[in-house]
Structure formats: structure tokens, C-alpha cells
Design an enzyme around this catalytic site. Structure first.
Site, short mmCIF file in Angstrom:
data_model
loop_
_atom_site.label_atom_id
_atom_site.label_comp_id
_atom_site.label_asym_id
_atom_site.label_seq_id
_atom_site.Cartn_x
_atom_site.Cartn_y
_atom_site.Cartn_z
N LYS A 72 0.81 -1.22 0.00
CA LYS A 72 0.00 0.00 0.00
C LYS A 72 0.84 1.26 0.00
CE LYS A 72 -4.05 -1.88 2.15
NZ LYS A 72 -4.98 -1.58 3.25
N HIS A 129 -16.97 5.44 2.29
CA HIS A 129 -16.06 4.65 1.46
C HIS A 129 -16.66 4.62 0.06
CE1 HIS A 129 -13.47 0.97 0.58
NE2 HIS A 129 -14.30 1.03 -0.45
N GLU A 159 -9.97 2.50 -4.41
CA GLU A 159 -10.77 2.82 -3.23
C GLU A 159 -10.40 4.18 -2.66
OE1 GLU A 159 -11.89 -1.62 -1.61
OE2 GLU A 159 -10.49 -0.45 -0.40
N GLU A 166 -6.49 2.59 -1.32
CA GLU A 166 -5.81 1.43 -1.88
C GLU A 166 -6.43 1.05 -3.22
OE1 GLU A 166 -6.10 -2.47 -0.27
OE2 GLU A 166 -8.19 -2.28 0.30
N ARG A 209 -8.21 -6.89 -8.82
CA ARG A 209 -9.02 -8.09 -9.06
C ARG A 209 -10.49 -7.69 -9.16
NH1 ARG A 209 -11.47 -8.01 -4.11
NH2 ARG A 209 -10.14 -7.33 -2.41
P1 ADP Z 1 -8.00 -3.20 4.08
O1 ADP Z 1 -7.20 -3.45 2.84
O2 ADP Z 1 -7.40 -3.80 5.31
O3 ADP Z 1 -9.45 -3.53 3.90
P2 ADP Z 1 -8.37 -0.35 3.50
O4 ADP Z 1 -7.24 0.60 3.35
O5 ADP Z 1 -9.06 -0.81 2.26
O6 ADP Z 1 -7.89 -1.62 4.35
O7 ADP Z 1 -9.46 0.27 4.47
C1 ADP Z 1 -10.59 -0.45 4.90
C2 ADP Z 1 -11.52 0.45 5.67
O8 ADP Z 1 -10.84 1.00 6.82
C3 ADP Z 1 -12.00 1.67 4.91
O9 ADP Z 1 -13.12 1.39 4.11
C4 ADP Z 1 -12.35 2.59 6.06
O10 ADP Z 1 -13.55 2.21 6.68
C5 ADP Z 1 -11.24 2.34 7.05
N1 ADP Z 1 -10.10 3.26 6.81
C6 ADP Z 1 -9.00 3.04 6.05
N2 ADP Z 1 -8.18 4.12 6.04
C7 ADP Z 1 -8.76 5.05 6.82
C8 ADP Z 1 -8.42 6.40 7.22
N3 ADP Z 1 -7.30 6.99 6.83
N4 ADP Z 1 -9.29 7.06 8.04
C9 ADP Z 1 -10.44 6.46 8.46
N5 ADP Z 1 -10.81 5.22 8.14
C10 ADP Z 1 -10.00 4.51 7.33
#
Ligand code: ADP
Length: 448
Positions: free
Chosen positions: A116, A208, A275, A287, A291
Site C-alpha cells: 500500500k 467509502h 478505493e 488502496e 481483481r
Molecule cells: P484493508 O485493505 O485492510 O481492507 P483499507 O485501506 O481498504 O484496508 O481500508 C478499509 C476500511 O478502513 C475503509 O473502508 C475505512 O472504513 C477504514 N479506513 C482506512 N483508512 C482510513 C483512514 N485513513 N481514516 C479512516 N478510516 C480509514
């Protein structure tokens, strides 16, 4: 076109890929663990190969077993679905070395986006807006203090190799930082065998919002609208919809174009999801998933396309069937992830399905691999089905979903179906005023 594709997955997604292959006249090979001898994907494929015992590590994650299955069956390509080996660059590389096409992006793209920190750096090159954060990895507690003071509390510690919300820690105050950093590192090491941690500003009330992108590997790229996946529990998506009730179409157009531009410049091949978190009218990249996503059917419903067909065509070299101009979203779609879990703790509820009746009728899609008498094994993810509805607008989609949930019968295991029935009656859901914390707050209130 390919004559035979092996599907390196199980459950609803394996079945979903088989369905498209059948429509394209492509023969299919299912692989299965000993726990899945009677699984629907095995029944529906033209051929099947047992690749090992129940534990995923020895079956669905076993690269040598899957390569052997390809060779025995003469499969020309592999569709990895989501989860398991779908974002494993080594798997894609070994397939390539064996002359078997991996239906997905190139090895360097999987590698870059799989880390990431690298992913954020790459996206910054293409002017994609990112969450303010540390410059790369946090290598010491001093690094952590420096970064946190610069970013401002609260901050979020995240695993560079992360997925499924693992290794994520919110830090509200400086005195929590050291302990939480150690916890994040140890969780990440345990799950990903990598303890690289980075830091982001913790956004307190975002939605999100993710953009579905698609590229042909030669620089042609499109975006297919957004999916709002703000209804989450423990950072895991529970319900997704498109379009988002909280973002204006012109804002989506802007971020969509930025996303498609990045994909085009990278010469990205196949389906991907970029995302973002969305707060105060700003998008922040978090991220990219290289896929097909679990929630891809909402995009398929709104755009009237088959993303798996497009993945296969692009992998074969015949290109995408659409251009940005030809893509026209229509109506509203919502997906519920139905898990075999027991509320209120969401503990896994494997077991025998005594009765299953799928809802039907106009605008309903049920993607599931369960059937009457099927035993949900305890070894895998608890997702047993996805109910997707499509209608002309959001209020109609909500009514259609309520009707479909009433028709759905799953007896024998506990499921999350009732939770969706309750969510649909909530004013904040109906008005679309929710963020990534709404569901957790709703669940906490219910427990009281
Ligand atoms: P993973 O790959 O572990 O699923 P992500 O980066 O996709 O992690 O984030 C998953 C979720 O975590 C997001 O949809 C959001 O709800 C929360 N999240 C991630 N980054 C942040 C951030 N900087 N601030 C607040 N919530 C976050």
C-alpha cells in the site's frame, strides 16, 4: 477465444465465473478441497480436480496443486476470483512461466498495488489525491512521533501488506502511539508475514467510495461509476450500492476521470478497483484492488455489462466491448452480503442447509452456491450468498430489496439476513445519510 479456463476459487464466485464461461462457450475446470467434494461449483463445471485437504493453505492457496490441475486438464487460463490467490503476484508469475494466462493484471501491477505504500506513491505520480500520511514506512517509534505530529491526531496505523482491516489501529493521543504501533506490527507480521506499518490521517466521518476501473493493457481505460461501501463492520463491507446516495454525479465524473487516467498511464490490464474515502467533498485514495471485487454485481446491474466476460476478452487479447462514451449508468443497485453468521457477535455458523429458497422476479439477482442439503464448511469465509437488486431509482431499489429479503429462506444455519431487514427500515439508511461508522453505531445501540 480460450477453449478451457480453470477457476482457482470456490463458492459463489467460482459459480459466477463458470456461468459466464458457459455463455461464452468456454469449457470450465473447477478445483476443490476435500471439504468441497459436494460443492455446487464442482457440479457445474465441465471437469473438476481435487487439489488437497480442507485447509486453504493446502488446497485453494497451494500454487503447485493448482498448476498441476491446469496441466492435467490442459487449461489455457486461470480465473482467480477474489481472495485466495487473486492478488498473489508469485502465482501470476508462475502461471506466466508455465504459459498459462492469468486473468488479471500484469505481475508488476499486482506487486505495486499489493504494497500500500508503493500504491500510494504510484497514485501520487498520476495526481490521484491521497490521504495525508507518513512518507513511507514507519521504521521506529521516533519516526512515528514525527509523522503523527506532522499529520495531527487522530492518526491511523496501517499494514503495508494489509487486507481485511487487519493491523489497523486508530491512535487518538500521543501516549497510545508506542503500544499501538507494536500491536499493529505484531498483527501484521502474524497475518502477512510482514510488519511494515505506515501512517495516515484518521478521517472521522468519511464515506467509502470506490471507482470500478477497467483497462485493456494497452492504455485504453474506462471507469464504471462508483460503489458506496460505507456500511461496514470492523472495516469489512456489509452492504454496497451504486450510485452513492451521498456524492454528486459531477464529483464522481471528476474522480472517475482521474482514476481512469491513472489506469491508462499504467497500461493496466483488466478489472480493478480504486478505493477512496470521501469527506467534506474531497476524495482520498486508500488502496487499489487488482481483481474483481465481491461487490462487482452492483456495477454490472447499473451498467448492464458482464465484468467477467470483459476480463476474459481482455485477457485473450480481444479488448473491451465498451468505451467511456458507450457506458451509460441506469437506475440504482444494492447488494447485501449474506453470511452464515450468528448475531449479535457475527460468530461463524457453518452447518447443513435444511431449506433454501432464492428470491426471484424482476430486478433480482442471487449469487450463491448453496442448495438444499449443502453443508457450509467451517474452513472458509462465511459469505454464502449475495443478493443484488436493481430498480429505476433508490427508493424502488430499497422496496425491492425488502421484498426479496422476505422471500429468501435459508434454514439450518444462522445468517445475517435479518440485519438487512432492519437496516432497510432505518431513516438514516433510507435518506442515505450514513458514513463508515454508521453500522457499528447502529449495532451497538441494538445490543443495549
Ligand atoms: P484493508 O485493505 O485492510 O481492507 P483499507 O485501506 O481498504 O484496508 O481500508 C478499509 C476500511 O478502513 C475503509 O473502508 C475505512 O472504513 C477504514 N479506513 C482506512 N483508512 C482510513 C483512514 N485513513 N481514516 C479512516 N478510516 C480509514
Amino acid at each position: 477465444m480460450f477453449k478451457k479456463i480453470l477457476i482457482a476459487n470456490r463458492g459463489e464466485i467460482a459459480l459466477r465465473v463458470i456461468r459466464t464461461c458457459k455463455e461464452m462457450g468456454i469449457k470450465t475446470v473447477a478445483v476443490y478441497s476435500q471439504a468441497d467434494v459436494n460443492a455446487m461449483h464442482v457440479r457445474m463445471a465441465d471437469e473438476s480436480v481435487c487439489i488437497g485437504p480442507s485447509e486453504s493453505a493446502k488446497s485453494y492457496l497451494s500454487i503447485p496443486s493448482i498448476i498441476s490441475a491446469c496441466e492435467i486438464t490442459g487449461s489455457e487460463a486461470v480465473h482467480p476470483g477474489y481472495g485466495f490467490l487473486s492478488e498473489n503476484a508469485m502465482f501470476a508469475e508462475i502461471l506466466r512461466d508455465h504459459g498459462i494466462k492469468f486473468i488479471g493484471p500484469s505481475v508488476p501491477h499486482i506487486n505495486t498495488m499489493g504494497d500500500k505504500i508503493n500504491a500510494k506513491n504510484k497514485m501520487e505520480e498520476f495526481n490521484v489525491p491521497c490521504v495525508p500520511g507518513s512518507d513511507g514506512a514507519i521504521n521506529s517509534i521516533d519516526d512515528a512521533y514525527t509523522a503523527a505530529r506532522k499529520i495531527g491526531f487522530p492518526v491511523l496505523l496501517k499494514a503495508a501488506a494489509g487486507g481485511g482491516g487487519i493491523g489497523m489501529k486508530i491512535v487518538f493521543e500521543e501516549n497510545q502511539l508506542e503500544t499501538l504501533l507494536l500491536q499493529a506490527k505484531s498483527e501484521s507480521k502474524k497475518s502477512f508475514n510482514d510488519d511494515t506499518i505506515y501512517m495516515e490521517k484518521y478521517l472521522e466521518r468519511p464515506r467509502h467510495i470506490e471507482i470500478q476501473v477497467f483497462g485493456d493493457g494497452e492504455g485504453n481505460a474506462v471507469y464504471l461509476g462508483e460503489r458506496d461501501c460505507s456500511l461496514q463492520r470492523r472495516h469489512q463491507k456489509v452492504l454496497e450500492e451504486s450510485p452513492s446516495p451521498g456524492v454528486m454525479a459531477e464529483e464522481i465524473k471528476k474522480i472517475g476521470e482521474i482514476s481512469a487516467n491513472a489506469i491508462s498511464k499504467m497500461k493496466y490490464e483488466g478489472a480493478g478497483t480504486i478505493e477512496y474515502l470521501y469527506e467534506n467533498k474531497n476524495f482520498f485514495f486508500i488502496e487499489m484492488n487488482t481483481r474483481l471485487q465481491v461487490e462487482h454485481p452492483v456495477t454490472e446491474a447499473v451498467f448492464g455489462i458482464d465484468l467477467v466476460r470483459e476480463q476474459i476478452s481482455v485477457a485473450f487479447g480481444t479488448g473491451m466491448s465498451f468505451s467511456q462514451e458507450s457506458l451509460e449508468p441506469r437506475g440504482h443497485a444494492i447488494e447485501c452480503r449474506i453470511n452464515a453468521e450468528r448475531l449479535p457477535n457475527f460468530s461463524p455458523s457453518p452447518g447443513n442447509i435444511k431449506e433454501f429458497h432464492s428470491p426471484g422476479g424482476i430486478g433480482i439477482r442471487m449469487d450463491s452456491a448453496i442448495y438444499n442439503g449443502f453443508t457450509v464448511p467451517p474452513h472458509y469465509d462465511s459469505l454464502i450468498g449475495k443478493l443484488i437488486v436493481h430498480a429505476d431509482n433508490r427508493p424502488m431499489a430499497i422496496r425491492r430489496l425488502a421484498r426479496a429479503l422476505d422471500e429468501l429462506i435459508i434454514d439450518g444455519v444462522y445468517t445475517t439476513v435479518d440485519l438487512f431487514k432492519e437496516i432497510l427500515t432505518e431513516d438514516h439508511f433510507k435518506s442515505g445519510e450514513y458514513n463508515i461508522h454508521w453500522l457499528e453505531n447502529f449495532l451497538a445501540k441494538q445490543e443495549k
